[in-house]
Design a protein around this motif. Sequence first.
Motif, PDB file in Angstrom:
ATOM      1  N   ALA A  75       0.846  -1.199   0.000  1.00  0.00           N
ATOM      2  CA  ALA A  75       0.000   0.000   0.000  1.00  0.00           C
ATOM      3  C   ALA A  75       0.876   1.242   0.000  1.00  0.00           C
ATOM      4  CB  ALA A  75      -0.946  -0.034   1.201  1.00  0.00           C
ATOM      5  N   SER A  76       0.759   2.032   1.058  1.00  0.00           N
ATOM      6  CA  SER A  76       1.501   3.292   1.088  1.00  0.00           C
ATOM      7  C   SER A  76       2.968   3.063   1.453  1.00  0.00           C
ATOM      8  CB  SER A  76       0.856   4.253   2.085  1.00  0.00           C
ATOM      9  OG  SER A  76       0.828   3.661   3.361  1.00  0.00           O
ATOM     10  N   ILE A  77       3.776   4.042   1.125  1.00  0.00           N
ATOM     11  CA  ILE A  77       5.206   3.976   1.409  1.00  0.00           C
ATOM     12  C   ILE A  77       5.432   4.058   2.921  1.00  0.00           C
ATOM     13  CG2 ILE A  77       7.400   5.193   1.123  1.00  0.00           C
ATOM     14  CD1 ILE A  77       6.432   5.969  -1.671  1.00  0.00           C
ATOM     15  N   TRP A  78       6.261   3.183   3.448  1.00  0.00           N
ATOM     16  CA  TRP A  78       6.565   3.158   4.877  1.00  0.00           C
ATOM     17  C   TRP A  78       8.028   3.534   5.086  1.00  0.00           C
ATOM     18  CZ3 TRP A  78      10.346  -0.338   6.103  1.00  0.00           C
ATOM     19  CH2 TRP A  78      10.534  -1.406   5.227  1.00  0.00           C
ATOM     20  N   THR A  79       8.348   3.920   6.312  1.00  0.00           N
ATOM     21  CA  THR A  79       9.710   4.329   6.650  1.00  0.00           C
ATOM     22  C   THR A  79      10.205   3.551   7.862  1.00  0.00           C
ATOM     23  OG1 THR A  79       8.936   6.104   8.080  1.00  0.00           O
ATOM     24  CG2 THR A  79       9.360   6.669   5.777  1.00  0.00           C
ATOM     25  N   ALA A  80      11.506   3.624   8.077  1.00  0.00           N
ATOM     26  CA  ALA A  80      12.140   3.023   9.253  1.00  0.00           C
ATOM     27  C   ALA A  80      13.058   4.075   9.865  1.00  0.00           C
ATOM     28  CB  ALA A  80      12.939   1.790   8.856  1.00  0.00           C
ATOM     29  N   THR A  81      12.926   4.306  11.175  1.00  0.00           N
ATOM     30  CA  THR A  81      13.747   5.299  11.865  1.00  0.00           C
ATOM     31  C   THR A  81      14.210   4.741  13.206  1.00  0.00           C
ATOM     32  OG1 THR A  81      11.792   6.293  12.886  1.00  0.00           O
ATOM     33  CG2 THR A  81      12.569   7.282  10.833  1.00  0.00           C
ATOM     34  N   ALA A  82      15.336   5.254  13.686  1.00  0.00           N
ATOM     35  CA  ALA A  82      15.882   4.869  14.993  1.00  0.00           C
ATOM     36  C   ALA A  82      15.531   5.949  16.002  1.00  0.00           C
ATOM     37  CB  ALA A  82      17.392   4.701  14.905  1.00  0.00           C
ATOM     38  N   ASN A  83      15.300   5.548  17.273  1.00  0.00           N
ATOM     39  CA  ASN A  83      14.928   6.530  18.295  1.00  0.00           C
ATOM     40  C   ASN A  83      16.086   6.916  19.202  1.00  0.00           C
ATOM     41  OD1 ASN A  83      15.288   4.423  20.104  1.00  0.00           O
ATOM     42  ND2 ASN A  83      13.329   4.725  21.141  1.00  0.00           N
ATOM     43  N   THR A  84      17.290   6.426  18.901  1.00  0.00           N
ATOM     44  CA  THR A  84      18.444   6.729  19.737  1.00  0.00           C
ATOM     45  C   THR A  84      19.689   6.853  18.862  1.00  0.00           C
ATOM     46  OG1 THR A  84      19.705   6.033  21.683  1.00  0.00           O
ATOM     47  CG2 THR A  84      18.911   4.289  20.227  1.00  0.00           C
ATOM     48  N   ASN A  85      20.690   7.557  19.352  1.00  0.00           N
ATOM     49  CA  ASN A  85      21.863   7.832  18.520  1.00  0.00           C
ATOM     50  C   ASN A  85      22.798   6.631  18.339  1.00  0.00           C
ATOM     51  OD1 ASN A  85      22.945   7.763  21.067  1.00  0.00           O
ATOM     52  ND2 ASN A  85      23.985   9.728  20.920  1.00  0.00           N
ATOM     53  N   TRP A  86      22.656   5.563  19.119  1.00  0.00           N
ATOM     54  CA  TRP A  86      23.542   4.421  18.943  1.00  0.00           C
ATOM     55  C   TRP A  86      22.980   3.374  17.967  1.00  0.00           C
ATOM     56  CZ3 TRP A  86      21.605  -0.255  20.665  1.00  0.00           C
ATOM     57  CH2 TRP A  86      20.590  -0.204  21.622  1.00  0.00           C
ATOM     58  N   LEU A  87      21.755   3.604  17.497  1.00  0.00           N
ATOM     59  CA  LEU A  87      21.140   2.767  16.467  1.00  0.00           C
ATOM     60  C   LEU A  87      21.013   3.586  15.186  1.00  0.00           C
ATOM     61  CD1 LEU A  87      18.147   1.116  18.384  1.00  0.00           C
ATOM     62  CD2 LEU A  87      20.131  -0.073  17.443  1.00  0.00           C
ATOM     63  N   ARG A  88      21.101   2.916  14.024  1.00  0.00           N
ATOM     64  CA  ARG A  88      20.866   3.605  12.763  1.00  0.00           C
ATOM     65  C   ARG A  88      20.272   2.622  11.754  1.00  0.00           C
ATOM     66  NH1 ARG A  88      25.835   1.789  12.736  1.00  0.00           N
ATOM     67  NH2 ARG A  88      26.870   1.101  10.847  1.00  0.00           N
ATOM     68  N   VAL A  89      19.435   3.132  10.893  1.00  0.00           N
ATOM     69  CA  VAL A  89      18.864   2.329   9.817  1.00  0.00           C
ATOM     70  C   VAL A  89      19.830   2.404   8.635  1.00  0.00           C
ATOM     71  CG1 VAL A  89      16.935   2.055   8.222  1.00  0.00           C
ATOM     72  CG2 VAL A  89      16.510   2.729  10.599  1.00  0.00           C
ATOM     73  N   ILE A  90      20.247   1.258   8.140  1.00  0.00           N
ATOM     74  CA  ILE A  90      21.197   1.192   7.032  1.00  0.00           C
ATOM     75  C   ILE A  90      20.458   0.998   5.712  1.00  0.00           C
ATOM     76  CG2 ILE A  90      23.117  -0.128   6.037  1.00  0.00           C
ATOM     77  CD1 ILE A  90      23.921  -0.786   8.954  1.00  0.00           C
ATOM     78  N   ALA A  91      19.441   0.136   5.719  1.00  0.00           N
ATOM     79  CA  ALA A  91      18.689  -0.143   4.492  1.00  0.00           C
ATOM     80  C   ALA A  91      17.266  -0.539   4.853  1.00  0.00           C
ATOM     81  CB  ALA A  91      19.365  -1.262   3.701  1.00  0.00           C
ATOM     82  N   GLY A  92      16.364  -0.282   3.947  1.00  0.00           N
ATOM     83  CA  GLY A  92      14.964  -0.647   4.135  1.00  0.00           C
ATOM     84  C   GLY A  92      14.098   0.585   4.290  1.00  0.00           C
ATOM     85  N   GLY A  93      12.857   0.444   3.913  1.00  0.00           N
ATOM     86  CA  GLY A  93      11.930   1.563   3.962  1.00  0.00           C
ATOM     87  C   GLY A  93      11.922   2.308   2.645  1.00  0.00           C
ATOM     88  N   GLY A  94      11.028   3.271   2.539  1.00  0.00           N
ATOM     89  CA  GLY A  94      10.912   4.040   1.308  1.00  0.00           C
ATOM     90  C   GLY A  94      10.243   3.261   0.196  1.00  0.00           C
ATOM     91  N   THR A  95       9.537   2.214   0.562  1.00  0.00           N
ATOM     92  CA  THR A  95       8.847   1.371  -0.406  1.00  0.00           C
ATOM     93  C   THR A  95       7.447   1.075   0.112  1.00  0.00           C
ATOM     94  OG1 THR A  95       8.927  -0.742  -1.602  1.00  0.00           O
ATOM     95  CG2 THR A  95       9.782  -0.753   0.632  1.00  0.00           C
ATOM     96  N   SER A  96       6.612   0.539  -0.727  1.00  0.00           N
ATOM     97  CA  SER A  96       5.284   0.122  -0.278  1.00  0.00           C
ATOM     98  C   SER A  96       5.207  -1.398  -0.173  1.00  0.00           C
ATOM     99  CB  SER A  96       4.212   0.627  -1.251  1.00  0.00           C
ATOM    100  OG  SER A  96       4.452   0.100  -2.545  1.00  0.00           O
ATOM    101  N   ASN A  97       6.294  -2.065  -0.499  1.00  0.00           N
ATOM    102  CA  ASN A  97       6.332  -3.527  -0.491  1.00  0.00           C
ATOM    103  C   ASN A  97       6.990  -4.067   0.782  1.00  0.00           C
ATOM    104  OD1 ASN A  97       5.258  -3.786  -3.154  1.00  0.00           O
ATOM    105  ND2 ASN A  97       7.263  -3.117  -3.933  1.00  0.00           N
ATOM    106  N   SER A  98       6.930  -5.372   0.949  1.00  0.00           N
ATOM    107  CA  SER A  98       7.666  -6.047   2.013  1.00  0.00           C
ATOM    108  C   SER A  98       9.152  -5.840   1.763  1.00  0.00           C
ATOM    109  CB  SER A  98       7.339  -7.538   2.017  1.00  0.00           C
ATOM    110  OG  SER A  98       5.951  -7.736   2.198  1.00  0.00           O
ATOM    111  N   ASP A  99       9.927  -5.797   2.839  1.00  0.00           N
ATOM    112  CA  ASP A  99      11.352  -5.510   2.671  1.00  0.00           C
ATOM    113  C   ASP A  99      12.112  -5.915   3.926  1.00  0.00           C
ATOM    114  OD1 ASP A  99      13.669  -4.617   1.445  1.00  0.00           O
ATOM    115  OD2 ASP A  99      13.215  -2.487   1.682  1.00  0.00           O
ATOM    116  N   THR A 100      13.419  -6.105   3.773  1.00  0.00           N
ATOM    117  CA  THR A 100      14.313  -6.327   4.900  1.00  0.00           C
ATOM    118  C   THR A 100      14.834  -4.983   5.372  1.00  0.00           C
ATOM    119  OG1 THR A 100      14.989  -8.498   4.093  1.00  0.00           O
ATOM    120  CG2 THR A 100      16.464  -7.417   5.647  1.00  0.00           C
ATOM    121  N   VAL A 101      14.756  -4.742   6.676  1.00  0.00           N
ATOM    122  CA  VAL A 101      15.316  -3.535   7.266  1.00  0.00           C
ATOM    123  C   VAL A 101      16.624  -3.933   7.932  1.00  0.00           C
ATOM    124  CG1 VAL A 101      15.015  -1.706   8.981  1.00  0.00           C
ATOM    125  CG2 VAL A 101      13.062  -2.494   7.616  1.00  0.00           C
TER     126      VAL A 101
END
Length: 143
Positions: free
Chosen positions: A38-64
């Motif tokens: 459906a709609s485009i989803w995102t992945a974000t981290a809530n703390t500075n010691w975690l970061r999203v490297i890949a995944g999100g920005g798509t409307s499909n299933s994906d590996t984050v």
Amino acid sequence: MLVATEVSLAAYTLSATNCTEGSGAGTDSVWLEASPPASIWTATANTNWLRVIAGGGTSNSDTVVFGFQVNTGPMRTGALTIAGLTLTVRQQGAAVATTLAATDVGTNHVTLHGMVTPNAGATAGFFQYSTNGGWLVSTVITG
């Protein structure tokens, strides 16, 4: 005249909602199932010691894929928000340092004193090991 409109909302499911990582820096991943896409989803981290490297920005299933920094302190907890869902990430604390010294050595006995220096923010503990009738006895002196 009536016009029917079909709205398709995606149902999101994470392959895990909790994970525990070692104290060293590294990466890990989680699968997000979007059904139906459906709609485009995102992945974000809530703390500075975690970061999203890949995944999100798509409307499909994906590996984050996410990364985490080395932890030199006690166990910590952070989270990733993925398509509105929460992945809780716990990271183990740093290893402790242990010192041990023989303070009494005899024919049939030995006494060892030691100190455990834990990761930052915790109190050091002192302990004693001694033999007693062939058994090794451990005693916490303070902690």
